[in-house]
Design a protein around this motif. Structure first.
Motif, mmCIF file in Angstrom:
data_model
loop_
_atom_site.group_PDB
_atom_site.id
_atom_site.type_symbol
_atom_site.label_atom_id
_atom_site.label_comp_id
_atom_site.label_asym_id
_atom_site.label_seq_id
_atom_site.Cartn_x
_atom_site.Cartn_y
_atom_site.Cartn_z
ATOM 1 N N CYS A 75 39.998 31.755 44.980
ATOM 2 C CA CYS A 75 40.507 30.662 44.151
ATOM 3 C C CYS A 75 41.503 31.181 43.113
ATOM 4 O O CYS A 75 42.395 30.442 42.674
ATOM 5 C CB CYS A 75 39.353 29.957 43.429
ATOM 6 N N ILE A 76 41.353 32.451 42.739
ATOM 7 C CA ILE A 76 42.194 33.052 41.716
ATOM 8 C C ILE A 76 43.325 33.881 42.317
ATOM 9 O O ILE A 76 44.488 33.777 41.914
ATOM 10 C CB ILE A 76 41.349 33.948 40.784
ATOM 11 N N THR A 77 42.994 34.678 43.303
ATOM 12 C CA THR A 77 43.953 35.666 43.802
ATOM 13 C C THR A 77 44.719 35.219 45.046
ATOM 14 O O THR A 77 45.676 35.881 45.446
ATOM 15 C CB THR A 77 43.239 36.990 44.130
ATOM 16 N N ASN A 78 44.297 34.102 45.651
ATOM 17 C CA ASN A 78 44.952 33.700 46.896
ATOM 18 C C ASN A 78 45.291 32.214 46.925
ATOM 19 O O ASN A 78 45.340 31.601 47.984
ATOM 20 C CB ASN A 78 44.070 34.057 48.105
ATOM 21 N N SER A 79 45.546 31.629 45.760
ATOM 22 C CA SER A 79 45.894 30.214 45.682
ATOM 23 C C SER A 79 47.395 30.038 45.451
ATOM 24 O O SER A 79 48.021 30.836 44.751
ATOM 25 C CB SER A 79 45.129 29.538 44.546
ATOM 26 N N ARG A 80 47.928 28.990 46.016
ATOM 27 C CA ARG A 80 49.329 28.649 45.763
ATOM 28 C C ARG A 80 49.527 28.103 44.349
ATOM 29 O O ARG A 80 50.606 28.208 43.767
ATOM 30 C CB ARG A 80 49.809 27.577 46.752
ATOM 31 N N GLY A 129 49.942 31.455 53.867
ATOM 32 C CA GLY A 129 48.581 31.941 54.031
ATOM 33 C C GLY A 129 47.684 31.760 52.823
ATOM 34 O O GLY A 129 46.528 32.196 52.840
ATOM 35 N N ARG A 130 48.178 31.138 51.758
ATOM 36 C CA ARG A 130 47.367 30.928 50.564
ATOM 37 C C ARG A 130 46.633 29.598 50.617
ATOM 38 O O ARG A 130 47.021 28.683 51.361
ATOM 39 C CB ARG A 130 48.240 30.989 49.300
#
Length: 306
Positions: free
Chosen positions: A234-239, A298-299
């Motif tokens: 949710c923090i490191t891979n969100s757009r 991919g996010r």
């Protein structure tokens, strides 16, 4: 064993990774259902409403085949066990000791609201100095109160409050004239700590996620602490979201960040409420809307709107 639910083996994956995959799928279905319900409620065409409702029904059928919300929570509780990930309260307690809120603190016990509690045994080792009020929409154990965080009325916090100990005694012993009245007394005083551990991400609507953060602040005493745990993606891979965005939202609400920590799977945050002024305001327009921050492919689409 207390705190560990019984879930039919066939309902779980063959491994913790498989169980986690199925939990993630259930979570994705809930978010999709939320989006479809919002679309249906805005649709003027009867035919379109029927089509959207059919899509919702298919999602509900898949969730039911997986075991429904009851399965989701029991599987998540298994994931909280030490063998499969751990209890996030074990991260918080040392931080409370470092901040002087720990067992050597003089005075009354700390009031802690545990939102979305999966187990009533959380903080059991700290019960001498922490008075826990665990709540959930679908309690999995005795001792967890059925309560929606957003349905608690913050305006009642200081009116005719029983002490926390008396309120707990009234509910647990059944001495209250009315059970609902006894439960409401649990929320008649502000809390020293509100824990939002792996619950914000369970909500599919970014605005309601923001409402949960604001509500936590409204229920805190002056200088109170808000503990937030999110899945790391949710923090490191969100757009639309990252550490900086969460910090900006928290600061806007009057919180100061005391700790931020990432593990391989989770992101932990601890905040102190330094000013409650903005939380009392009624905002008709969002200050932090869903905004593209990381356009890479991919996010995921996780976000919080305030």
């Amino acid at each position: 064993m207390s705190g560990v639910p019984t879930v039919p083996r066939e309902r779980l994956g063959k491994s913790s990774a498989e169980t986690r995959r199925r939990i993630n799928r259930f979570h994705a279905l809930i978010k999709e259902q939320t989006k479809l319900v919002a679309r249906r409620n805005k649709e003027d065409s009867v035919e379109a409403c029927v089509q959207i409702q059919e899509m919702i029904d298919r999602l509900l059928q898949e969730m039911a085949q997986m075991g429904g919300l009851d399965w989701y929570q029991k599987a998540s509780l298994l994931g909280q066990c030490k063998q499969r990930g751990g209890d996030t309260s074990r991260w918080l307690v040392p931080k409370l000791n470092e901040l002087g809120f720990g067992k050597d603190r003089k005075g009354t016990r700390l009031r802690l609201l545990d939102v979305g509690a999966l187990s009533s045994s959380n903080y059991v080792k700290e019960r001498q100095w922490i008075d826990v009020v665990p709540i959930d929409l679908n309690p999995q154990e005795p001792g967890i109160h059925k309560q929606d965080l957003l349905d608690i009325d913050p305006t009642n916090l200081l009116s005719g409050a029983l002490s926390a100990d008396r309120a707990n005694t009234a509910v647990e012993s059944g001495d209250s004239e009315d059970e609902d009245d006894g439960i409401s007394q649990l929320f008649a005083q502000p809390f020293d700590i509100v824990c939002l551990s792996l619950v914000i991400n369970f909500i599919g609507d970014p605005v309601r996620r923001g409402d949960m953060l604001k509500q936590a602040g409204r229920l805190l005493d002056a200088g109170g602490l808000m503990f937030v745990v999110l899945p790391l993606p949710c923090i490191t891979n969100s757009r639309y979201f990252d550490d900086e965005r969460l910090l900006a939202i928290a600061q806007h609400m009057g919180f100061k960040q005391l700790h931020a920590h990432h593990t391989a799977k989770l992101a932990y945050y601890l905040y102190r409420l330094e000013s409650a002024g903005l939380l009392a305001e009624t905002q008709s327009e969002l200050r932090f809307k869903k905004q593209l921050l990381h356009p890479e492919a991919g996010r995921n689409n996780f976000s919080i709107a305030v």
